[in-house]
Write a protein that holds these residues in place. Structure first.
Motif, PDB file in Angstrom:
ATOM      1  N   TYR A   1       8.841  17.817  32.959  1.00 45.57           N
ATOM      2  CA  TYR A   1       9.479  18.989  33.554  1.00 45.57           C
ATOM      3  C   TYR A   1       9.280  20.302  32.765  1.00 45.57           C
ATOM      4  O   TYR A   1      10.237  20.867  32.220  1.00 45.57           O
ATOM      5  N   PRO A   2       8.039  20.797  32.734  1.00 44.95           N
ATOM      6  CA  PRO A   2       7.797  22.069  32.024  1.00 44.95           C
ATOM      7  C   PRO A   2       8.658  23.218  32.564  1.00 44.95           C
ATOM      8  O   PRO A   2       9.058  24.099  31.791  1.00 44.95           O
ATOM      9  N   GLY A   3       8.964  23.206  33.861  1.00 44.34           N
ATOM     10  CA  GLY A   3       9.785  24.277  34.426  1.00 44.34           C
ATOM     11  C   GLY A   3      11.203  24.235  33.875  1.00 44.34           C
ATOM     12  O   GLY A   3      11.803  25.267  33.559  1.00 44.34           O
ATOM     13  N   GLN A   4      11.744  23.027  33.724  1.00 45.57           N
ATOM     14  CA  GLN A   4      13.089  22.878  33.172  1.00 45.57           C
ATOM     15  C   GLN A   4      13.115  23.378  31.730  1.00 45.57           C
ATOM     16  O   GLN A   4      14.028  24.084  31.310  1.00 45.57           O
ATOM     17  N   SER A   5      12.069  23.010  31.001  1.00 49.60           N
ATOM     18  CA  SER A   5      11.975  23.408  29.596  1.00 49.60           C
ATOM     19  C   SER A   5      11.949  24.928  29.462  1.00 49.60           C
ATOM     20  O   SER A   5      12.671  25.519  28.647  1.00 49.60           O
ATOM     21  N   LEU A   6      11.141  25.574  30.294  1.00 50.66           N
ATOM     22  CA  LEU A   6      11.035  27.039  30.235  1.00 50.66           C
ATOM     23  C   LEU A   6      12.349  27.693  30.671  1.00 50.66           C
ATOM     24  O   LEU A   6      12.824  28.646  30.045  1.00 50.66           O
ATOM     25  N   ALA A   7      12.966  27.162  31.719  1.00 51.11           N
ATOM     26  CA  ALA A   7      14.204  27.761  32.222  1.00 51.11           C
ATOM     27  C   ALA A   7      15.319  27.667  31.174  1.00 51.11           C
ATOM     28  O   ALA A   7      16.059  28.634  30.942  1.00 51.11           O
ATOM     29  N   VAL A   8      15.416  26.519  30.508  1.00 50.47           N
ATOM     30  CA  VAL A   8      16.444  26.367  29.466  1.00 50.47           C
ATOM     31  C   VAL A   8      16.151  27.341  28.313  1.00 50.47           C
ATOM     32  O   VAL A   8      17.062  27.990  27.782  1.00 50.47           O
ATOM     33  N   ALA A   9      14.868  27.483  27.965  1.00 48.92           N
ATOM     34  CA  ALA A   9      14.509  28.380  26.854  1.00 48.92           C
ATOM     35  C   ALA A   9      14.839  29.841  27.181  1.00 48.92           C
ATOM     36  O   ALA A   9      15.309  30.592  26.312  1.00 48.92           O
ATOM     37  N   LEU A  10      14.615  30.267  28.408  1.00 46.31           N
ATOM     38  CA  LEU A  10      14.932  31.660  28.792  1.00 46.31           C
ATOM     39  C   LEU A  10      16.436  31.899  28.701  1.00 46.31           C
ATOM     40  O   LEU A  10      16.891  32.970  28.290  1.00 46.31           O
ATOM     41  N   TYR A  11      17.192  30.882  29.064  1.00 45.31           N
ATOM     42  CA  TYR A  11      18.648  31.019  28.969  1.00 45.31           C
ATOM     43  C   TYR A  11      19.082  31.088  27.508  1.00 45.31           C
ATOM     44  O   TYR A  11      19.847  31.971  27.115  1.00 45.31           O
ATOM     45  N   GLU A  12      18.581  30.159  26.706  1.00 40.66           N
ATOM     46  CA  GLU A  12      18.995  30.138  25.293  1.00 40.66           C
ATOM     47  C   GLU A  12      18.608  31.433  24.588  1.00 40.66           C
ATOM     48  O   GLU A  12      19.393  32.007  23.836  1.00 40.66           O
ATOM     49  N   ALA A  13      17.402  31.920  24.865  1.00 45.24           N
ATOM     50  CA  ALA A  13      16.914  33.106  24.143  1.00 45.24           C
ATOM     51  C   ALA A  13      17.661  34.365  24.559  1.00 45.24           C
ATOM     52  O   ALA A  13      18.050  35.175  23.709  1.00 45.24           O
ATOM     53  N   GLY A  14      17.876  34.547  25.868  1.00 44.25           N
ATOM     54  CA  GLY A  14      18.391  35.842  26.292  1.00 44.25           C
ATOM     55  C   GLY A  14      19.506  35.810  27.315  1.00 44.25           C
ATOM     56  O   GLY A  14      19.903  36.850  27.832  1.00 44.25           O
ATOM     57  N   GLY A  15      20.018  34.621  27.616  1.00 45.51           N
ATOM     58  CA  GLY A  15      21.101  34.545  28.599  1.00 45.51           C
ATOM     59  C   GLY A  15      20.625  34.796  30.025  1.00 45.51           C
ATOM     60  O   GLY A  15      21.428  35.108  30.909  1.00 45.51           O
TER      61      GLY A  15
ATOM     62  N   ALA B   1       1.465  41.280  30.126  1.00 45.84           N
ATOM     63  CA  ALA B   1       1.815  40.728  28.809  1.00 45.84           C
ATOM     64  C   ALA B   1       1.225  39.326  28.622  1.00 45.84           C
ATOM     65  O   ALA B   1       1.475  38.679  27.606  1.00 45.84           O
ATOM     66  N   GLY B   2       0.482  38.856  29.597  1.00 46.90           N
ATOM     67  CA  GLY B   2      -0.172  37.553  29.456  1.00 46.90           C
ATOM     68  C   GLY B   2       0.709  36.363  29.811  1.00 46.90           C
ATOM     69  O   GLY B   2       0.352  35.219  29.556  1.00 46.90           O
ATOM     70  N   VAL B   3       1.869  36.617  30.422  1.00 43.78           N
ATOM     71  CA  VAL B   3       2.720  35.509  30.866  1.00 43.78           C
ATOM     72  C   VAL B   3       2.181  35.076  32.237  1.00 43.78           C
ATOM     73  O   VAL B   3       2.053  35.917  33.133  1.00 43.78           O
TER      74      VAL B   3
ATOM     75  N   ILE C   1      12.101  41.118  31.160  1.00 44.55           N
ATOM     76  CA  ILE C   1      10.668  41.070  30.812  1.00 44.55           C
ATOM     77  C   ILE C   1      10.524  40.759  29.317  1.00 44.55           C
ATOM     78  O   ILE C   1       9.725  39.910  28.917  1.00 44.55           O
ATOM     79  N   GLU C   2      11.352  41.439  28.495  1.00 37.42           N
ATOM     80  CA  GLU C   2      11.293  41.209  27.039  1.00 37.42           C
ATOM     81  C   GLU C   2      11.647  39.774  26.683  1.00 37.42           C
ATOM     82  O   GLU C   2      11.016  39.158  25.815  1.00 37.42           O
ATOM     83  N   VAL C   3      12.668  39.239  27.338  1.00 39.34           N
ATOM     84  CA  VAL C   3      13.083  37.861  27.059  1.00 39.34           C
ATOM     85  C   VAL C   3      11.939  36.900  27.417  1.00 39.34           C
ATOM     86  O   VAL C   3      11.620  35.981  26.657  1.00 39.34           O
ATOM     87  N   CYS C   4      11.311  37.126  28.559  1.00 45.18           N
ATOM     88  CA  CYS C   4      10.194  36.248  28.973  1.00 45.18           C
ATOM     89  C   CYS C   4       9.059  36.338  27.962  1.00 45.18           C
ATOM     90  O   CYS C   4       8.460  35.308  27.601  1.00 45.18           O
ATOM     91  N   GLU C   5       8.753  37.544  27.505  1.00 43.41           N
ATOM     92  CA  GLU C   5       7.654  37.701  26.532  1.00 43.41           C
ATOM     93  C   GLU C   5       7.988  36.968  25.234  1.00 43.41           C
ATOM     94  O   GLU C   5       7.140  36.301  24.640  1.00 43.41           O
ATOM     95  N   HIS C   6       9.233  37.079  24.806  1.00 47.23           N
ATOM     96  CA  HIS C   6       9.697  36.431  23.582  1.00 47.23           C
ATOM     97  C   HIS C   6       9.519  34.912  23.682  1.00 47.23           C
ATOM     98  O   HIS C   6       8.989  34.270  22.772  1.00 47.23           O
ATOM     99  N   VAL C   7       9.938  34.343  24.804  1.00 41.17           N
ATOM    100  CA  VAL C   7       9.831  32.888  24.977  1.00 41.17           C
ATOM    101  C   VAL C   7       8.357  32.482  25.104  1.00 41.17           C
ATOM    102  O   VAL C   7       7.941  31.462  24.540  1.00 41.17           O
ATOM    103  N   ALA C   8       7.568  33.288  25.827  1.00 40.56           N
ATOM    104  CA  ALA C   8       6.147  32.943  26.021  1.00 40.56           C
ATOM    105  C   ALA C   8       5.412  32.889  24.680  1.00 40.56           C
ATOM    106  O   ALA C   8       4.532  32.046  24.485  1.00 40.56           O
ATOM    107  N   ARG C   9       5.793  33.767  23.752  1.00 44.96           N
ATOM    108  CA  ARG C   9       5.133  33.756  22.433  1.00 44.96           C
ATOM    109  C   ARG C   9       5.405  32.465  21.674  1.00 44.96           C
ATOM    110  O   ARG C   9       4.645  32.073  20.811  1.00 44.96           O
ATOM    111  N   ARG C  10       6.523  31.829  21.985  1.00 49.49           N
ATOM    112  CA  ARG C  10       6.893  30.595  21.291  1.00 49.49           C
ATOM    113  C   ARG C  10       6.705  29.359  22.180  1.00 49.49           C
ATOM    114  O   ARG C  10       7.277  28.294  21.910  1.00 49.49           O
ATOM    115  N   ALA C  11       5.894  29.506  23.234  1.00 46.95           N
ATOM    116  CA  ALA C  11       5.803  28.434  24.240  1.00 46.95           C
ATOM    117  C   ALA C  11       5.398  27.105  23.633  1.00 46.95           C
ATOM    118  O   ALA C  11       5.881  26.052  24.048  1.00 46.95           O
TER     119      ALA C  11
END
Ligand code: F0G
Length: 460
Positions: free
Chosen positions: A365-379, A336-338, A424-434
């Motif tokens: 802290y890009p890792g912190q940013s991504l981790a928070v986004a994965l939680y917010e988007a999909g728990g 999916a290009g992630v 996987i879907e949650v990660c793809e969703h967040v990656a599209r809005r990175a």
């Protein structure tokens, strides 16, 4: 009749007892993570839908482990449960002394209290965070000597956890008299759950022998490492994983262990070694901090559960499913290009946050940013393994870590394939809005191991 073969690798178990998951809304999660100072360690676990924070202590025990718990004997000294545990450990790691501890870092604390101290140097392929902290806490220096390929987020080296043997030799030549022990972490967690080959372990042992040094394993994920050896190392295909584990053990003089990983425990650990004098010193400290040497901070029932877990984790059907199901997540994200760390590791998929968020500098802290986004988007709760975890040096300076990763650690036997399809879907969703994600700054931090408790706020 020829044996038909099927593409799908199934879970080699069916479900016997279930736990409900609590569904939440994005608005609820946004409020919860703000309340937690944007630190996923500070969330209430009930507010998490799929918890990939760690594979440590979060696995599902088997029917036979629960049955073994009923067999636990809680005698203070000399419990039969200790001998069952000791023999199960020795079946795979035939060391003279087996010393239980309540978890891995307790074993590290004891060993480095004996062997560490100011001026000492401990080499490792890559220290895990608590291991590094336990070395540094004694005033010693923790040095990471993983091969160059192991520092690259992408590649196809089959054993990216290997140690750079000539770097080890050079270190031992220059500062050998300050090195009390050489460590190898199998699999290399901080480097992406990457395995170490038997050939590399053998080469490291030869260098240690040449310099008269002892070699210890940090063996939390030994069975996953052995499965990779079976799959990838020339001459190892078709061997029994237990035999490969015994070969790994024979190349070292001892080990520290977190039994919360491959031994399928919810708690537990141990120290094991051949050296009588060292074992004596460790036991003396154990009694001070953990408990009597036949229980070491655990209940008899825990020791029984671990003995049974050790028998289960080396089963080939389990390991085939385990390694395949982790690769399944990594491969789907890659397609999916992630950006993911490759090859995919044993216990976790590591997202390359620095590559996904090139607009967020490492010190935001890009890792912190991504981790928070994965939680917010999909728990989905993941874990930053990057500049937050490793950026603060012992001298107080802050530097970018080698990589900024987000680890999706997969608890053993806990989630099904549809849970992983959702992840996987949650990660793809967040990656599209990175490109909409912003960096963070730290608003409060403790003096060591800051990732566990620090508070963050988004950079405007
Ligand atoms: N060594 C390694 C390689 C580890 O991954 C861990 C723990 C430890 C030692 C310490 O063991 O937790 O039982 O005290 N790793 C967990 C993780 C916490 O999430 O990777 P412990």
């Amino acid at each position: 009749m020829t044996e038909p073969t099927f593409r799908t690798v199934i879970e080699p178990f069916r479900i016997h007892s279930v736990e409900p998951l609590r569904m939440t809304t994005a608005a609820h999660r946004r409020a919860a993570v703000r309340e937690a100072g944007n630190n996923l360690f500070r969330l209430h676990a009930e507010d998490v839908l799929i918890d990939l924070l760690t594979d440590s202590g979060t696995g599902a025990m088997s029917r036979d482990q629960w049955a073994a718990i009923q067999h636990g004997d809680e005698s203070y000294a000399g419990s039969p449960s200790y001998y069952i545990f000791r023999d199960a450990v020795r079946e795979l790691f035939p060391y003279e002394h087996v010393i239980p501890t309540h978890q891995g870092r307790a074993a590290e604390k004891i060993l480095f209290t004996v062997l560490g101290g100011p001026g000492k140097v401990v080499p490792n392929n890559t220290h895990f965070d608590t291991t590094r902290a336990n070395v540094e806490y004694t005033g010693a220096e923790a040095v990471d000597l993983v091969i160059a390929e192991g520092r690259e987020p992408r590649g196809d080296h089959p054993f990216k956890g290997n140690m750079d043997v000539s770097a080890l030799d050079a270190l031992l030549r220059a500062r050998g008299h300050h090195v009390p022990v050489v460590f190898m972490t199998v699999t290399n967690n901080s480097g992406g759950g990457q395995p170490v080959s038997l050939a590399n372990l053998r080469a490291v042992r030869e260098v240690c022998d040449a310099h008269g040094k002892r070699l210890f394993l940090d063996a939390c994920r030994f069975a996953e490492n052995a499965w990779f050896i079976r799959e990838r190392e020339p001459g190892q295909a078709g061997r029994d994983v237990s035999d490969i584990v015994r070969d790994m053990a024979a190349l070292a003089h001892g080990m520290t262990m977190s039994a919360k990983k491959d031994p399928m425990g919810n708690i537990g650990g141990w120290l094991a070694m051949h050296d009588d004098a060292l074992a004596q010193q460790c036991r003396n400290l154990l009694i001070l901090t953990e408990g009597f040497p036949t229980y070491g901070g655990l209940a008899g029932r825990d020791l029984e559960a671990l003995a049974q877990g050790l028998r289960e984790v080396v089963q080939h059907d389990y390991l085939r499913y385990r390694i395949r199901s982790t690769a399944y997540v990594g491969e789907a994200l890659h397609r999916a290009g992630v950006p993911v760390l490759t090859p995919v590791g044993g216990h976790a998929v590591y997202l390359d946050a620095r590559a996904l968020l090139p607009h967020v500098p490492p010190l935001q802290y890009p890792g912190q940013s991504l981790a928070v986004a994965l939680y917010e988007a999909g728990g989905v709760r993941s874990c930053e393994i990057g500049t937050v975890m490793f950026g603060r040096r012992p001298d107080g300076a802050e530097e970018p870590a080698a990589l900024d990763l987000v680890r999706l650690a997969i608890p053993r036997r806990t989630y099904t394939q549809s849970h992983m399809d959702y992840v996987i879907e949650v990660c793809e969703h967040v990656a599209r809005r990175a490109d909409e994600l912003t960096g963070y700054r730290i608003v409060d931090e403790p003096p060591a191991l800051r990732h566990f408790t620090a508070g963050f706020e988004p950079v405007a």
